[in-house]
Enzyme design. Structure first.
Site, PDB file in Angstrom:
ATOM      1  N   GLN A 157      -6.055   2.284  -6.556  1.00 24.94           N
ATOM      2  CA  GLN A 157      -7.264   1.563  -6.162  1.00 24.94           C
ATOM      3  C   GLN A 157      -8.493   2.463  -6.359  1.00 24.94           C
ATOM      4  O   GLN A 157      -9.534   2.018  -6.823  1.00 24.94           O
ATOM      5  CB  GLN A 157      -7.144   1.108  -4.717  1.00 24.94           C
ATOM      6  CG  GLN A 157      -8.100   0.008  -4.377  1.00 24.94           C
ATOM      7  CD  GLN A 157      -7.584  -0.849  -3.243  1.00 24.94           C
ATOM      8  OE1 GLN A 157      -7.471  -0.370  -2.115  1.00 24.94           O
ATOM      9  NE2 GLN A 157      -7.254  -2.091  -3.517  1.00 24.94           N
ATOM     10  N   PHE A 158      -8.334   3.723  -6.002  1.00 27.43           N
ATOM     11  CA  PHE A 158      -9.313   4.760  -6.313  1.00 27.43           C
ATOM     12  C   PHE A 158      -8.505   5.974  -6.757  1.00 27.43           C
ATOM     13  O   PHE A 158      -7.403   6.196  -6.256  1.00 27.43           O
ATOM     14  CB  PHE A 158     -10.138   5.141  -5.072  1.00 27.43           C
ATOM     15  CG  PHE A 158     -11.173   4.120  -4.691  1.00 27.43           C
ATOM     16  CD1 PHE A 158     -12.507   4.297  -5.038  1.00 27.43           C
ATOM     17  CD2 PHE A 158     -10.817   2.982  -3.982  1.00 27.43           C
ATOM     18  CE1 PHE A 158     -13.461   3.347  -4.686  1.00 27.43           C
ATOM     19  CE2 PHE A 158     -11.764   2.036  -3.628  1.00 27.43           C
ATOM     20  CZ  PHE A 158     -13.091   2.212  -3.981  1.00 27.43           C
ATOM     21  N   ALA A 159      -9.076   6.738  -7.666  1.00 25.63           N
ATOM     22  CA  ALA A 159      -8.365   7.921  -8.162  1.00 25.63           C
ATOM     23  C   ALA A 159      -7.910   8.812  -7.018  1.00 25.63           C
ATOM     24  O   ALA A 159      -6.849   9.432  -7.071  1.00 25.63           O
ATOM     25  CB  ALA A 159      -9.275   8.715  -9.098  1.00 25.63           C
ATOM     26  N   ASP A 160      -8.713   8.857  -5.978  1.00 26.63           N
ATOM     27  CA  ASP A 160      -8.430   9.729  -4.839  1.00 26.63           C
ATOM     28  C   ASP A 160      -7.022   9.518  -4.273  1.00 26.63           C
ATOM     29  O   ASP A 160      -6.380  10.457  -3.810  1.00 26.63           O
ATOM     30  CB  ASP A 160      -9.447   9.480  -3.727  1.00 26.63           C
ATOM     31  CG  ASP A 160     -10.870   9.494  -4.254  1.00 26.63           C
ATOM     32  OD1 ASP A 160     -11.622  10.386  -3.857  1.00 26.63           O
ATOM     33  OD2 ASP A 160     -11.232   8.630  -5.093  1.00 26.63           O
ATOM     34  N   PHE A 161      -6.552   8.273  -4.314  1.00 25.53           N
ATOM     35  CA  PHE A 161      -5.266   7.974  -3.672  1.00 25.53           C
ATOM     36  C   PHE A 161      -4.063   8.433  -4.478  1.00 25.53           C
ATOM     37  O   PHE A 161      -2.932   8.362  -4.008  1.00 25.53           O
ATOM     38  CB  PHE A 161      -5.181   6.477  -3.348  1.00 25.53           C
ATOM     39  CG  PHE A 161      -6.262   6.064  -2.396  1.00 25.53           C
ATOM     40  CD1 PHE A 161      -6.314   6.610  -1.120  1.00 25.53           C
ATOM     41  CD2 PHE A 161      -7.254   5.184  -2.780  1.00 25.53           C
ATOM     42  CE1 PHE A 161      -7.340   6.271  -0.247  1.00 25.53           C
ATOM     43  CE2 PHE A 161      -8.284   4.844  -1.912  1.00 25.53           C
ATOM     44  CZ  PHE A 161      -8.328   5.393  -0.641  1.00 25.53           C
ATOM     45  N   ILE A 162      -4.321   8.945  -5.650  1.00 26.70           N
ATOM     46  CA  ILE A 162      -3.209   9.479  -6.428  1.00 26.70           C
ATOM     47  C   ILE A 162      -2.584  10.675  -5.702  1.00 26.70           C
ATOM     48  O   ILE A 162      -1.435  11.025  -5.958  1.00 26.70           O
ATOM     49  CB  ILE A 162      -3.662   9.871  -7.861  1.00 26.70           C
ATOM     50  CG1 ILE A 162      -2.451  10.160  -8.756  1.00 26.70           C
ATOM     51  CG2 ILE A 162      -4.586  11.059  -7.848  1.00 26.70           C
ATOM     52  CD1 ILE A 162      -1.506   9.027  -8.960  1.00 26.70           C
TER      53      ILE A 162
ATOM     54  N   LEU B  12       0.865  -1.181   0.000  1.00 28.43           N
ATOM     55  CA  LEU B  12       0.000   0.000   0.000  1.00 28.43           C
ATOM     56  C   LEU B  12       0.902   1.230   0.000  1.00 28.43           C
ATOM     57  O   LEU B  12       1.299   1.724   1.057  1.00 28.43           O
ATOM     58  CB  LEU B  12      -0.882  -0.037   1.263  1.00 28.43           C
ATOM     59  CG  LEU B  12      -2.037   0.938   1.380  1.00 28.43           C
ATOM     60  CD1 LEU B  12      -2.960   0.490   2.506  1.00 28.43           C
ATOM     61  CD2 LEU B  12      -1.593   2.368   1.618  1.00 28.43           C
ATOM     62  N   ALA B  13       1.287   1.672  -1.171  1.00 34.77           N
ATOM     63  CA  ALA B  13       2.290   2.725  -1.270  1.00 34.77           C
ATOM     64  C   ALA B  13       2.190   3.373  -2.642  1.00 34.77           C
ATOM     65  O   ALA B  13       2.803   2.917  -3.598  1.00 34.77           O
ATOM     66  CB  ALA B  13       3.686   2.125  -1.059  1.00 34.77           C
ATOM     67  N   GLU B  14       1.398   4.428  -2.733  1.00 24.89           N
ATOM     68  CA  GLU B  14       1.141   5.027  -4.048  1.00 24.89           C
ATOM     69  C   GLU B  14       2.361   5.744  -4.599  1.00 24.89           C
ATOM     70  O   GLU B  14       2.620   5.728  -5.805  1.00 24.89           O
ATOM     71  CB  GLU B  14      -0.048   5.989  -3.983  1.00 24.89           C
ATOM     72  CG  GLU B  14      -1.403   5.293  -3.890  1.00 24.89           C
ATOM     73  CD  GLU B  14      -1.686   4.689  -2.526  1.00 24.89           C
ATOM     74  OE1 GLU B  14      -0.972   5.032  -1.557  1.00 24.89           O
ATOM     75  OE2 GLU B  14      -2.619   3.865  -2.425  1.00 24.89           O
TER      76      GLU B  14
ATOM     77  N   HIS C  94     -13.645   8.670  -2.022  1.00 28.58           N
ATOM     78  CA  HIS C  94     -13.791   7.623  -3.039  1.00 28.58           C
ATOM     79  C   HIS C  94     -14.670   8.118  -4.182  1.00 28.58           C
ATOM     80  O   HIS C  94     -15.353   7.338  -4.825  1.00 28.58           O
ATOM     81  CB  HIS C  94     -14.392   6.341  -2.439  1.00 28.58           C
ATOM     82  CG  HIS C  94     -13.489   5.662  -1.442  1.00 28.58           C
ATOM     83  ND1 HIS C  94     -13.298   6.147  -0.179  1.00 28.58           N
ATOM     84  CD2 HIS C  94     -12.716   4.562  -1.547  1.00 28.58           C
ATOM     85  CE1 HIS C  94     -12.448   5.348   0.471  1.00 28.58           C
ATOM     86  NE2 HIS C  94     -12.077   4.385  -0.338  1.00 28.58           N
TER      87      HIS C  94
END
Ligand SMILES: Cc1ncc(C[n+]2csc(CCOP(=O)(O)OP(=O)(O)O)c2C)c(N)n1
Ligand SMILES: [Mg+2]
Lengths: 321, 360
Positions: free
Chosen positions: A82-87, A58-60, A127
């Site tokens: 996983q979701f655009a948000d995590f970019i 878990l490491a964007e 999300h």
């Protein structure tokens, strides 16, 4: 031609491109055995093995940064957020490392970053985001956002083959709701706009899920002839196609699902104001999500996302102008 | 992990042997690259004072052994992410003084053609990725290089450098964790030069980063960063292990930033005694004494280096400034050729021997 959902078309693009080009691999969180949060890579690990269908920690920042490293020695990574948000957690690597590499050093970075984006199903503030404008503002990245299954496949193939970092926005709400005929085999869709429906009285500019909202809202608008332009690509922005449509209809309504300020639609509006002014027969109008986090509860969320009714109303006003 | 290197206090006696794998020519070459690095940076500082270097200027005075010694252990097919105190790595890989000085002066013939400044460059054709300012982003890029090597089952290694200050950021953790998890062939060289800009070590971390390595599942080794031979040997061993599938190594090079953070910085926050103490351990003085003892003609070497820098300076000063009309070019690549990192120079004699053994 087979009929596929938008999601199946994305999978098909990757699967076929991975068969065709051994440099291509996918990496992301829970994309292996689990097949990804949305099952886009379901079955991939069985076919391609764990190296080319890489479950990452878990490491964007790690995903984007290591993808850059792999790309500059000749691989072609496709990164799944996983979701655009995590970019946001990989923003620096994308904007500062990947985006500026070619300009600074002449070294292209062939990576594709897939961003499952958008709201409409109670994803809440983290999300549901549409972060495309962040990357439009940062030089060195291409930004594309398909609305149909056919374009999802063709644009993704083009993105993977493009020598530059490409941010690929796949709208979650379209994954299983949108179906269409998708050509067999591999094909590239250019990073240009597409006229989704021809018309003469008004143009609605949209991309991603909002293309469907725009189509529905203007299907039967008191007999008016409404053109809908699906931008498809935000960087490069198909300026000629936008201006050509304004020349034809003289009225422009721009719909964004993203927060309003400095959204992609703001750039379209600025372009029309600057270079399409003489062709206009009314103000350039926008419908977008207000500048707030996307709320969770359905009535709150529906109150802020651009709806068919809001687009209808704005289109009517503009037609009457 | 028992890596034998000189101790952190620089007790290495001149003439002492830190590595059995260096010929006299190698040991002289290490001195040569350090002299080149120091000489080019001194020249650049003069050009800066004359107003010929725009922006600011950063150097690695006193830290020459770190990049020179470790880059010297890397093979032609290895790949490097080079940081801001590591000019020596570029020199070892074969970048010329003229292109470096042209880079500092923002000239068209500089490594980035004026698109980026000072030490923010890397000649990808010799296997180097230039750093970005954000520290330590390049740790992840180096991890990615190693990831590709491992995926393709290639016997190659990646290396990157970074400072003590940058170990506080998240990308340090993400890279250490990722590289340890996937057992990647990557060498992380932490240059502990006692300061991050004005911030001393005791305001940066509670536990020295070298001790964190084992928490990520691989060894951390403290090295005398003012001894190029110790740096070489520690890197050589780390590389050998990496290539054999043994995973990453964190090398902590103990050194001292002998100049200000950049040209504008008077270092008023650094105690004079600390600078004096480290001046006694100057890496160039030590290597020079060592090879002089062994009979090398150091004076001739110094002359050769000065002549190379003089010639490079003239060449760089003759380079044109970039054409303003090209400022918006080269944002996107749409050519046909695959542009990827290429092989660089690998001057260590051990590689030549290896190449002979392989029949090359
Ligand atoms: C993420 C980030 N924050 C701030 C800076 C500004 N900055 C440049 S160098 C530096 C100090 C770096 O210290 P260290 O990592 O120890 O490297 P050194 O310069 O000592 O070699 C700072 C704060 C930066 N480059 N990157
Ligand atoms: Mg430091």
């Amino acid at each position: 031609m087979p009929t596929m959902t938008y999601l199946q078309a994305i999978s098909d693009a990757m699967r076929q491109e991975m068969r065709h080009d051994e440099r291509v691999f996918v990496m992301g969180e829970d994309i292996g055995v689990f097949g990804g949060a949305f099952k886009v890579t379901d079955g991939f690990i069985e076919e391609f093995g764990p190296d080319r269908v890489m479950d990452t920690p878990l490491a964007e920042s790690g995903i984007i940064g290591t993808a850059v490293g792999a790309a500059v020695v000749g691989l072609r990574p496709i990164c799944e957020m996983q979701f655009a948000d995590f970019i946001s957690c990989g923003f620096d690597q994308l904007v500062n490392v990947a985006g500026k590499m070619y300009y600074r050093q002449g070294l292209p970075v062939n990576i594709t970053v897939r961003l499952p984006s958008g709201g409409g199903f109670s994803g809440g503030p983290y999300h549901s985001q549409n972060p495309e404008a962040w990357f439009m503002h940062a030089p060195g990245m291409k930004v594309v956002a398909p609305s149909t299954a056919e374009d999802a496949k063709g644009l993704l193939v083009s993105a993977v083959r493009d020598r530059n970092p490409v941010v690929f926005l796949e709208h979650k709400h379209l994954y299983r709701r949108v179906k269409g005929e998708v050509p067999d085999g591999l094909y590239e869709t250019p990073f240009t706009a597409r006229v989704a429906r021809e018309g003469t009285d008004l143009t609605v500019f949209a991309y991603g899920a909002m293309v469907h909202t725009a189509m529905e809202a203007t299907e039967d608008l008191d007999g008016a002839s409404v053109e809908v332009v699906d931008l498809r690509s935000l960087v490069p922005l198909d300026e000629e196609a936008i201006l050509a449509s304004v020349r034809k209809t003289s009225k422009a309504l721009i719909v964004d699902e993203a927060n309003e300020t400095c959204a992609a639609g703001a750039q379209v509006a600025a372009l029309i104001a600057d270079r399409g002014f003489e062709d206009l027969d009314g103000p350039v109008r926008r419908v977008a999500t207000p500048d707030i986090p996307i709320p969770f509860s359905p009535p709150l969320e529906q109150a802020v996302l651009p709806s068919v009714d809001r687009v209808k109303e704005a289109a009517r006003e503009l037609l009457e102008y | 992990m028992a890596t034998k290197t000189a101790g952190p206090e620089g007790e290495h006696a001149p003439g002492g042997v830190a590595s059995e794998h260096l010929t006299l020519d190698d040991r002289v070459a290490l001195l040569k690259y350090m002299l080149l690095m120091r000489g080019i940076e001194e020249r650049a500082m003069n050009l800066y004072r004359q107003g010929k270097v725009p922006g600011s200027f950063y150097d690695g005075y006193g830290q020459e052994a770190v990049s020179v010694g470790s880059a010297f252990a890397m093979a032609a097919e290895d790949r490097l992410c080079v940081l801001h105190r590591d000019l020596g790595a570029h020199l070892v890989r074969g970048v010329t003084p003229a292109r470096i000085l042209g880079q500092y002066m923002g000239r068209d013939g500089g490594v980035t053609g004026g698109r980026d400044g000072n030490i923010h460059f890397g000649d990808f054709r010799v296997g180097c990725v230039g750093m970005v300012s954000m520290l330590p982003d390049m740790m992840l890029v180096a991890t990615g290089l190693a990831m590709a090597f491992k995926m393709r089952r290639e016997a190659r290694c990646a290396i990157t450098w970074f400072g003590d200050g940058s170990t506080s950021r998240g990308d340090f953790h993400e890279a250490m964790n990722w590289a340890g998890l996937q057992r990647l062939p990557v060498i992380f060289v932490l240059e502990n030069n006692q300061y991050a800009y004005s911030t001393p070590l005791d305001q940066q971390f509670a536990v020295d980063p070298v001790e964190r390595a084992q928490g990520y599942g691989f060894p951390g080794v403290r090295v005398d960063g003012n001894d190029p031979e110790a740096m070489f040997e520690a890197t050589r061993e780390a590389r050998e292990r990496a290539i054999a599938g043994g995973g990453p190594t964190l090398l902590e090079a103990m050194t001292m930033r002998m100049h200000g953070h950049a040209a504008h910085d008077d270092m008023k926050y650094v105690p004079k005694e600390q600078v004096e103490e480290w001046r006694q351990k100057d890496p160039i003085d030590r290597q020079e004494a060592r090879v002089r003892d062994l009979g090398a003609d150091v004076d001739a070497l110094r002359e050769e280096v000065t002549a190379a820098i003089d010639a490079g300076t003239q060449e760089a000063l003759a380079m044109a400034m970039p054409d303003p009309a090209t400022a918006t070019d080269r944002v996107f690549y749409d050519g046909e050729e695959d542009l990827v990192l290429g092989d660089g120079a690998a001057p260590w004699s051990g590689f030549a021997v290896g190449a002979r053994d392989r029949g090359a």
